[in-house]
Write an enzyme that holds these catalytic residues in place. Structure first.
Site, PDB file in Angstrom:
ATOM      1  CE1 TYR A   1      -3.093   2.990   0.335  1.00 33.10           C
ATOM      2  CE2 TYR A   1      -3.594   2.320   2.579  1.00 33.10           C
ATOM      3  CZ  TYR A   1      -3.795   3.162   1.504  1.00 33.10           C
ATOM      4  OH  TYR A   1      -4.724   4.179   1.606  1.00 33.10           O
TER       5      TYR A   1
ATOM      6  CE  LYS B   1      -6.045   1.517  -0.765  1.00 32.32           C
ATOM      7  NZ  LYS B   1      -6.589   1.534   0.618  1.00 32.32           N
TER       8      LYS B   1
END
Length: 299
Positions: free
Chosen positions: A142, A170
């Protein structure tokens, strides 16, 4: 039985970063979490991120995180990917959370860039590698430098992609140029982590979304991605433009705040926030209603 995935879409295509419902006195609402998880999967989500930032993970205990994951798995784990957020700015703590999540039966891990202590790229490489080495679960990185203070450089992403369990990223970096290069060079499954850029990121190679507005508009997100995959650029663009008021309204302030307000307006489980987050004012709530209505959301 775990939901279907492919190397290209290891966690499906449409995932919502789920809020953590609390009771009126601020305790964990496990029944509400199960009802909300079922609602989101029924709406068309392939997966749910539990214990992410949108789940108020900075203010939930390790025990609460474990209880929440187990409750959501019980509710929807046979129908959707349940991915546990385990990232912290302490590698040892992140490894402990990863191992606890694996014992729960979760399908994957979300590991955010360590925040506040601003490690160099070598520190990021070792941090994420330690997490991936600690379990047998697939890992989604992320990358959100606006919160963490440090981006994951493209070269670092390429090196991390060599790890057999680091399979996805992400992306909340907000840089389509960097994303284009990183997608091409790393081969990671790329998920948009910025709802306003869902369609632009698809155009440079993303495979899906980890969404906040998915709490409200999952059917639209599914229609957008299906239009894109079928080559119907005009339809995908029309859906994107229809959702612009929702994207704007849900991020006029911190996304957890607006999401819980919107869910409450719809009569869905949400509950209060934990400090330092605070509820919307009456004026802000009125504006949120206008924004959501402009995007076709019924309240």
């Amino acid at each position: 039985m775990a939901p279907i995935s492919t190397p290209q879409t290891p966690f499906g295509r449409v995932l919502t970063a789920m809020v953590t419902p609390f009771t009126a006195d601020g305790a964990l609402d496990l029944d509400g979490a199960q009802r909300l998880a079922a609602h989101l999967v029924d709406a068309g989500n392939d997966g749910l991120i539990v214990n992410g930032t949108t789940g108020e993970s900075p203010t939930t205990s390790d025990s609460e995180k474990d209880q929440l994951v187990r409750a959501v798995l019980e509710a929807v784990g046979d129908r959707a990917h349940v991915v546990a957020g385990i990232g912290t700015n302490d590698t040892r703590h992140s490894v402990e959370l990863a191992r606890t999540a694996e014992r729960s039966g979760v399908h994957g891990l979300l590991a955010v860039t360590p925040y506040y202590n601003k490690p160099p790229q070598e520190g990021l490489l070792r941090h994420f590698t330690a997490i991936a080495d600690s379990t047998g679960l697939p890992v989604m990185l992320y990358d959100i430098p606006g919160r963490s203070g440090v981006p994951i450089d493209t070269e670092t992403l390429v090196r991390l992609a060599d790890h057999p369990r680091i399979v996805a990223n992400k992306d909340a970096k907000g840089d389509l140029g960097r994303a284009s290069w990183a997608i091409a060079e790393s081969g990671l499954a790329w998920y948009s982590g910025d709802d306003m850029l869902n369609l632009p990121l698809l155009s440079v190679g993303a495979v899906g979304f980890v969404s906040v507005v998915g709490h409200m508009v999952t059917p639209d997100l599914r229609a957008l991605i299906e239009a894109h995959l079928s080559g119907d650029v005009q339809k995908a663009t029309e859906i994107h433009q229809k959702l612009l008021p929702v994207f704007t309204g849900m991020f006029r302030t911190q996304g957890v705040i607006t999401t819980k307000a919107a869910l409450t307006l719809q009569g869905l489980p949400a509950g209060p926030l934990r400090l330092p987050l605070v509820e919307l004012s009456a004026q802000e709530t009125a504006q949120l209603k206008i924004d959501l209505a402009a995007g076709g959301v019924e309240l």
